[in-house]
Design a protein around this motif. Structure first.
Motif, PDB file in Angstrom:
ATOM      1  N   ALA A  97       0.827  -1.206   0.000  1.00  0.00           N
ATOM      2  CA  ALA A  97       0.000   0.000   0.000  1.00  0.00           C
ATOM      3  C   ALA A  97       0.863   1.258   0.000  1.00  0.00           C
ATOM      4  O   ALA A  97       0.559   2.236  -0.704  1.00  0.00           O
ATOM      5  N   ASP A  98       1.952   1.250   0.776  1.00  0.00           N
ATOM      6  CA  ASP A  98       2.861   2.391   0.782  1.00  0.00           C
ATOM      7  C   ASP A  98       3.462   2.615  -0.607  1.00  0.00           C
ATOM      8  O   ASP A  98       3.600   3.758  -1.059  1.00  0.00           O
ATOM      9  N   ALA A  99       3.833   1.521  -1.264  1.00  0.00           N
ATOM     10  CA  ALA A  99       4.416   1.645  -2.604  1.00  0.00           C
ATOM     11  C   ALA A  99       3.432   2.252  -3.587  1.00  0.00           C
ATOM     12  O   ALA A  99       3.818   3.001  -4.498  1.00  0.00           O
ATOM     13  N   LEU A 100       2.158   1.943  -3.404  1.00  0.00           N
ATOM     14  CA  LEU A 100       1.121   2.439  -4.317  1.00  0.00           C
ATOM     15  C   LEU A 100       0.555   3.784  -3.879  1.00  0.00           C
ATOM     16  O   LEU A 100      -0.255   4.379  -4.597  1.00  0.00           O
ATOM     17  N   GLY A 101       0.953   4.253  -2.704  1.00  0.00           N
ATOM     18  CA  GLY A 101       0.463   5.534  -2.216  1.00  0.00           C
ATOM     19  C   GLY A 101      -0.981   5.504  -1.790  1.00  0.00           C
ATOM     20  O   GLY A 101      -1.684   6.509  -1.892  1.00  0.00           O
ATOM     21  N   VAL A 102      -1.445   4.355  -1.292  1.00  0.00           N
ATOM     22  CA  VAL A 102      -2.829   4.236  -0.840  1.00  0.00           C
ATOM     23  C   VAL A 102      -2.837   3.886   0.649  1.00  0.00           C
ATOM     24  O   VAL A 102      -1.842   3.412   1.194  1.00  0.00           O
ATOM     25  N   ARG A 103      -3.970   4.116   1.289  1.00  0.00           N
ATOM     26  CA  ARG A 103      -4.142   3.752   2.687  1.00  0.00           C
ATOM     27  C   ARG A 103      -5.329   2.795   2.792  1.00  0.00           C
ATOM     28  O   ARG A 103      -6.423   3.089   2.334  1.00  0.00           O
ATOM     29  N   ARG A 104      -5.075   1.653   3.408  1.00  0.00           N
ATOM     30  CA  ARG A 104      -6.135   0.663   3.570  1.00  0.00           C
ATOM     31  C   ARG A 104      -6.937   0.943   4.841  1.00  0.00           C
ATOM     32  O   ARG A 104      -6.384   1.376   5.850  1.00  0.00           O
ATOM     33  N   GLU A 105      -8.213   0.686   4.790  1.00  0.00           N
ATOM     34  CA  GLU A 105      -9.043   0.855   5.975  1.00  0.00           C
ATOM     35  C   GLU A 105      -8.741  -0.260   6.969  1.00  0.00           C
ATOM     36  O   GLU A 105      -8.758  -1.440   6.610  1.00  0.00           O
ATOM     37  N   PRO A 106      -8.440   0.078   8.220  1.00  0.00           N
ATOM     38  CA  PRO A 106      -8.193  -0.970   9.225  1.00  0.00           C
ATOM     39  C   PRO A 106      -9.468  -1.747   9.519  1.00  0.00           C
ATOM     40  O   PRO A 106     -10.576  -1.205   9.433  1.00  0.00           O
ATOM     41  N   THR A 107      -9.309  -3.007   9.860  1.00  0.00           N
ATOM     42  CA  THR A 107     -10.449  -3.883  10.149  1.00  0.00           C
ATOM     43  C   THR A 107     -10.268  -4.539  11.513  1.00  0.00           C
ATOM     44  O   THR A 107      -9.208  -4.436  12.146  1.00  0.00           O
ATOM     45  N   ALA A 108     -11.294  -5.260  11.927  1.00  0.00           N
ATOM     46  CA  ALA A 108     -11.230  -5.995  13.190  1.00  0.00           C
ATOM     47  C   ALA A 108     -10.189  -7.105  13.151  1.00  0.00           C
ATOM     48  O   ALA A 108      -9.814  -7.638  14.202  1.00  0.00           O
ATOM     49  N   ARG A 109      -9.705  -7.458  11.968  1.00  0.00           N
ATOM     50  CA  ARG A 109      -8.668  -8.491  11.874  1.00  0.00           C
ATOM     51  C   ARG A 109      -7.372  -8.069  12.560  1.00  0.00           C
ATOM     52  O   ARG A 109      -6.524  -8.904  12.877  1.00  0.00           O
ATOM     53  N   LEU A 110      -7.228  -6.779  12.800  1.00  0.00           N
ATOM     54  CA  LEU A 110      -6.031  -6.298  13.496  1.00  0.00           C
ATOM     55  C   LEU A 110      -5.910  -6.864  14.916  1.00  0.00           C
ATOM     56  O   LEU A 110      -4.836  -6.824  15.504  1.00  0.00           O
ATOM     57  N   ARG A 111      -7.008  -7.409  15.443  1.00  0.00           N
ATOM     58  CA  ARG A 111      -6.920  -7.946  16.807  1.00  0.00           C
ATOM     59  C   ARG A 111      -5.891  -9.072  16.890  1.00  0.00           C
ATOM     60  O   ARG A 111      -5.259  -9.278  17.935  1.00  0.00           O
ATOM     61  N   HIS A 112      -5.706  -9.801  15.791  1.00  0.00           N
ATOM     62  CA  HIS A 112      -4.712 -10.873  15.798  1.00  0.00           C
ATOM     63  C   HIS A 112      -3.295 -10.300  15.865  1.00  0.00           C
ATOM     64  O   HIS A 112      -2.438 -10.820  16.577  1.00  0.00           O
ATOM     65  N   VAL A 113      -3.062  -9.232  15.127  1.00  0.00           N
ATOM     66  CA  VAL A 113      -1.739  -8.597  15.120  1.00  0.00           C
ATOM     67  C   VAL A 113      -1.455  -7.975  16.489  1.00  0.00           C
ATOM     68  O   VAL A 113      -0.359  -8.122  17.041  1.00  0.00           O
ATOM     69  N   ALA A 114      -2.452  -7.288  17.039  1.00  0.00           N
ATOM     70  CA  ALA A 114      -2.289  -6.658  18.346  1.00  0.00           C
ATOM     71  C   ALA A 114      -2.023  -7.701  19.427  1.00  0.00           C
ATOM     72  O   ALA A 114      -1.176  -7.498  20.310  1.00  0.00           O
ATOM     73  N   ARG A 115      -2.723  -8.807  19.355  1.00  0.00           N
ATOM     74  CA  ARG A 115      -2.540  -9.866  20.360  1.00  0.00           C
ATOM     75  C   ARG A 115      -1.119 -10.417  20.301  1.00  0.00           C
ATOM     76  O   ARG A 115      -0.494 -10.660  21.335  1.00  0.00           O
ATOM     77  N   ILE A 116      -0.607 -10.643  19.096  1.00  0.00           N
ATOM     78  CA  ILE A 116       0.766 -11.122  18.980  1.00  0.00           C
ATOM     79  C   ILE A 116       1.731 -10.106  19.584  1.00  0.00           C
ATOM     80  O   ILE A 116       2.652 -10.458  20.330  1.00  0.00           O
ATOM     81  N   ALA A 117       1.521  -8.834  19.269  1.00  0.00           N
ATOM     82  CA  ALA A 117       2.410  -7.792  19.783  1.00  0.00           C
ATOM     83  C   ALA A 117       2.429  -7.792  21.311  1.00  0.00           C
ATOM     84  O   ALA A 117       3.500  -7.684  21.927  1.00  0.00           O
ATOM     85  N   VAL A 118       1.268  -7.899  21.926  1.00  0.00           N
ATOM     86  CA  VAL A 118       1.190  -7.883  23.384  1.00  0.00           C
ATOM     87  C   VAL A 118       1.831  -9.135  23.977  1.00  0.00           C
ATOM     88  O   VAL A 118       2.617  -9.064  24.937  1.00  0.00           O
ATOM     89  N   ARG A 119       1.531 -10.286  23.389  1.00  0.00           N
ATOM     90  CA  ARG A 119       2.074 -11.537  23.925  1.00  0.00           C
ATOM     91  C   ARG A 119       3.582 -11.638  23.727  1.00  0.00           C
ATOM     92  O   ARG A 119       4.266 -12.359  24.457  1.00  0.00           O
ATOM     93  N   ALA A 120       4.097 -10.924  22.737  1.00  0.00           N
ATOM     94  CA  ALA A 120       5.538 -10.974  22.446  1.00  0.00           C
ATOM     95  C   ALA A 120       6.319  -9.920  23.230  1.00  0.00           C
ATOM     96  O   ALA A 120       7.486  -9.685  22.922  1.00  0.00           O
ATOM     97  N   ARG A 121       5.709  -9.318  24.227  1.00  0.00           N
ATOM     98  CA  ARG A 121       6.394  -8.255  24.976  1.00  0.00           C
ATOM     99  C   ARG A 121       7.733  -8.720  25.523  1.00  0.00           C
ATOM    100  O   ARG A 121       8.773  -8.088  25.305  1.00  0.00           O
ATOM    101  N   ASP A 122       7.740  -9.850  26.219  1.00  0.00           N
ATOM    102  CA  ASP A 122       8.983 -10.313  26.832  1.00  0.00           C
ATOM    103  C   ASP A 122      10.011 -10.696  25.771  1.00  0.00           C
ATOM    104  O   ASP A 122      11.219 -10.511  25.975  1.00  0.00           O
ATOM    105  N   TYR A 123       9.556 -11.227  24.656  1.00  0.00           N
ATOM    106  CA  TYR A 123      10.476 -11.560  23.573  1.00  0.00           C
ATOM    107  C   TYR A 123      11.152 -10.299  23.047  1.00  0.00           C
ATOM    108  O   TYR A 123      12.359 -10.303  22.753  1.00  0.00           O
ATOM    109  N   ALA A 124      10.405  -9.216  22.926  1.00  0.00           N
ATOM    110  CA  ALA A 124      10.978  -7.963  22.441  1.00  0.00           C
ATOM    111  C   ALA A 124      12.098  -7.489  23.360  1.00  0.00           C
ATOM    112  O   ALA A 124      13.144  -7.022  22.899  1.00  0.00           O
ATOM    113  N   TYR A 125      11.893  -7.619  24.660  1.00  0.00           N
ATOM    114  CA  TYR A 125      12.961  -7.261  25.586  1.00  0.00           C
ATOM    115  C   TYR A 125      14.167  -8.173  25.386  1.00  0.00           C
ATOM    116  O   TYR A 125      15.318  -7.709  25.330  1.00  0.00           O
ATOM    117  N   ALA A 126      13.913  -9.475  25.311  1.00  0.00           N
ATOM    118  CA  ALA A 126      15.009 -10.438  25.219  1.00  0.00           C
ATOM    119  C   ALA A 126      15.842 -10.245  23.961  1.00  0.00           C
ATOM    120  O   ALA A 126      17.074 -10.301  24.007  1.00  0.00           O
TER     121      ALA A 126
END
Length: 277
Positions: free
Chosen positions: A147-176
């Motif tokens: 999308a960045d390459a094409l200069g467009v912005r995609r509408e966010p959806t509820a599917r982002l909950r999966h990405v957010a969940r991974i980010a939160v659960r990976a907190r300790d990994y990010a530190y490590a």
């Protein structure tokens, strides 16, 4: 997550959304550069197709997949790029069909897995739901590059909950992965979903807190935007430190983007993407 069907449905829909973005492109547009250094739109789609094939092999032929892991270990610095290069060299129409066929076969294989099955990956073994959410995370993140390459912005959806969940659960990994010791206490994370509802993680009375749009945490943790360009707020020094290092993919953190860079270098996911989910 006992029933992986919802996440697999979301993975299908996420892939179809990206498909709709690239399918109408004329052949020259597939050669447009994306924020990932050296990668065109064709490289992005080729990488997703390649990773889908790896996940399919892991789900259907664990012994054969172990051979791929050995290859990756022997060429850790080039393994992912080589897969993308091979696919990007194909005519766009052929690459598109290969990606479609591969993700369809992966969907079929994952839906056929027995309950409780765990399959090998480049990181720790993964259950079906975790593999599906990791594939969705990567598809969304690379879709942002397209999308960045094409200069467009995609509408966010509820599917982002999966990405957010991974980010939160990976907190300790990010530190490590940054050579730091994770805090002992949990954080409270409150994210505003695309529909205005609230997604919450961690104890309500936690002293360390992160609040803001779910989209912004997803962009941050996939290294698609710099923290300074996002509306995330941290309360507490540890929470603030986490926002400096958060990542939703396995492997080295990379440099990410600098403040104000909306379409410049982004860290590509390594073969172990999502392994901490």
């Amino acid at each position: 997550m006992s029933d992986p069907t919802p996440v697999l449905d979301d993975l299908r829909d996420e892939s179809e959304g990206l498909d709709a973005l690239v399918a109408p492109l004329e052949a020259p547009a597939w050669a447009l550069p994306t924020p990932a250094p050296g990668w065109t739109i064709a490289h992005q789609i080729a990488h997703l197709a390649w990773t889908d094939r790896q996940a399919l092999l892991a789900a259907t032929d664990p012994a054969g997949f172990r051979t791929e892991v050995e290859k990756a270990a022997a060429a850790i610095a080039t393994f992912v790029d080589e897969g993308a290069e091979q696919g990007a060299a194909l005519p766009p129409a052929e690459l598109l069909e290969r990606w479609r066929a591969g993700r369809s076969a992966l969907q079929e294989a994952l839906r056929a897995q027995p309950e409780g099955a765990r399959r090998p990956w480049f990181g720790p073994p993964m259950g079906v739901a975790s593999m599906g959410s990791a594939r969705l995370m990567e598809s969304w993140a690379h879709g942002e590059d397209v999308a960045d390459a094409l200069g467009v912005r995609r509408e966010p959806t509820a599917r982002l909950r999966h990405v957010a969940r991974i980010a939160v659960r990976a907190r300790d990994y990010a530190y490590a992965v940054n050579g730091l010791t994770p805090p002992a206490e949990e954080f409270r994370v409150e994210l505003t979903a695309p529909d205005g509802t609230l997604w919450t993680y961690g104890p309500q009375d936690a002293a360390q807190r992160v609040t803001g749009p779910a989209l912004d945490l997803c962009l941050l943790a996939t290294r698609r935007r710099h923290r300074d360009d996002l509306a995330l707020r941290a309360e507490g020094a540890d929470a603030g430190r986490w926002l400096d290092i958060a990542q939703a993919f396995a492997g080295p953190p990379g440099e990410g983007r600098k403040p104000g860079e909306q379409g410049l270098p982004a860290e590509r996911d390594k073969p172990g993407q999502g392994a901490t989910a």
